[in-house]
Write an enzyme that holds these catalytic residues in place. Structure first.
Site, PDB file in Angstrom:
ATOM      1  N   LYS A  49      -2.125  -2.256   3.412  1.00 16.84           N
ATOM      2  CA  LYS A  49      -2.146  -0.966   2.709  1.00 16.84           C
ATOM      3  C   LYS A  49      -2.840  -1.128   1.369  1.00 16.84           C
ATOM      4  CE  LYS A  49       1.956   0.649   5.116  1.00 16.84           C
ATOM      5  NZ  LYS A  49       3.417   0.772   5.137  1.00 16.84           N
ATOM      6  N   GLN A  93       8.713   0.615   1.460  1.00 21.64           N
ATOM      7  CA  GLN A  93       8.461  -0.058   2.739  1.00 21.64           C
ATOM      8  C   GLN A  93       9.790  -0.309   3.470  1.00 21.64           C
ATOM      9  OE1 GLN A  93       5.349  -0.851   4.112  1.00 21.64           O
ATOM     10  NE2 GLN A  93       6.531  -1.395   5.920  1.00 21.64           N
ATOM     11  N   ASP A 116       5.079   9.263   2.433  1.00 23.17           N
ATOM     12  CA  ASP A 116       5.430   9.023   3.837  1.00 23.17           C
ATOM     13  C   ASP A 116       5.992  10.278   4.512  1.00 23.17           C
ATOM     14  OD1 ASP A 116       4.823   6.620   5.023  1.00 23.17           O
ATOM     15  OD2 ASP A 116       6.500   5.539   4.111  1.00 23.17           O
TER      16      ASP A 116
END
Ligand code: NAD
Length: 283
Positions: A49, A93, A116
């Site tokens: 990422k 994460q 997200d």
């Protein structure tokens, strides 16, 4: 003939487009990733990422916290990032170490920085088919890959194997909003092959190797493999028995090179969208 749905090429084009847009901005989008602990798969995802965020021209910051991080210090960091005007997207994460409960944190991220799309406000907006600030990256990437290949969704039978909050549930909403007829199967589903054989679009997101075999697939179906299984030799496999199915399906995603790169591209797209939302609101 079977079409391999090449997520890598599609994702690279999206990233190039983002990079070009960013190069024309006077401001720099900022993405903060929080990694708690040293889960090896998570560390690899976070590194990937960061690479893509830097390629896109973002300000990319990784906050690595020790495995024994307390609830309080993680909440403090989220609060700090919520207030940081250089940060547009905050990604926590997952999975978190066992002593931390994911849902104690996801709803503390500012919904306008929730890159997200996991905050209850964004999940609710998706459910209501009202534009969320961000749509979860993997489901969004699946829809984008289908549309890029002109695969019709409306009126089709879509079957999703897996009901997680990250993949299966948000994907079911996106497909429903695209007018598919959606079935969600899971570990307690009975007679799974009977259900999957009716799918025009079959998406598997379980993390079980060979979950989907040729006998479970309708001829000329589109097969989307979300699963990622890391083998002892370091190679990646998906849920789908690719070699056996590729001659039955009309479209199929590979692993690696399918939904994985699309997920990262959508993360970058979400970051840029949140940045543009912030800068336009300020004007
Ligand atoms: P999860 O463990 O939260 O959910 C797995 C789902 O699969 C559950 O709903 C479970 O009911 C279902 N399932 C498990 N075994 C089953 C069976 N035998 N029959 C029917 N259903 C079954 O996982 P998740 O977070 O949704 O991830 C699923 C897989 O997708 C994992 O391999 C993960 O690594 C991968 N993943 C990939 C990406 C990507 O970018 N490609 C993104 C997210 C997740």
């Amino acid at each position: 003939m079977t079409t391999i749905l090449d997520g890598k090429t599609c994702a690279d084009k999206i990233l190039d487009n983002i990079k070009e847009q960013v190069s024309k901005l006077d401001t720099t989008p900022g993405l903060a990733v929080i990694l708690v602990g040293n889960n090896p798969a998570s560390s690899i995802y976070v590194k990937n990422k960061e690479k893509k965020a830097q390629y896109a021209g973002f300000n990319s910051i990784i906050h690595k916290l020790p495995k024994n991080t307390t609830k309080e210090s993680l909440l403090n960091l989220i609060e700090k990032l919520n207030k940081d005007c250089n940060i547009d997207g905050i990604l926590l994460q997952l999975p978190l170490p066992k002593h931390l409960n994911t849902y104690d944190f996801l709803d503390k991220i500012d919904p306008k920085k929730d890159v997200d799309g996991f905050h209850p406000i964004n999940a609710g907006k998706l459910l209501l088919n009202e534009k969320p600030y961000a749509i979860p990256c993997t489901p969004k990437g699946i829809i984008r890959l289908l549309k890029t290949h002109n695969i019709q969704i409306e009126g089709k039978n879509a079957v999703i194997i897996g009901r997680s909050n990250i993949v299966g549930k948000p994907l079911s909403m996106l497909l429903l909003n695209e007018n598919a007829t959606v079935t969600i199967a899971h570990s307690k589903t009975k007679n799974l092959p009977e259900i999957t054989k009716k799918a025009d679009i079959l998406i598997s997101a379980t993390g079980t190797e060979n979950m989907v075999t040729a006998e479970m697939v309708k001829k000329n179906a589109t097969i989307i493999d979300v699963g990622i299984i890391r083998k002892d030799d370091g190679k990646l496999r998906g849920d789908v028995d690719f070699d056996a199915i590729k001659d039955v399906a009309s479209n199929i995603t590979p692993v690696p090179g399918g939904i994985g790169p699309m997920t990262i591209a959508m993360l970058m797209e979400n970051t840029l969208e949140l940045h543009l939302l912030k800068t336009r609101t300020k004007e």
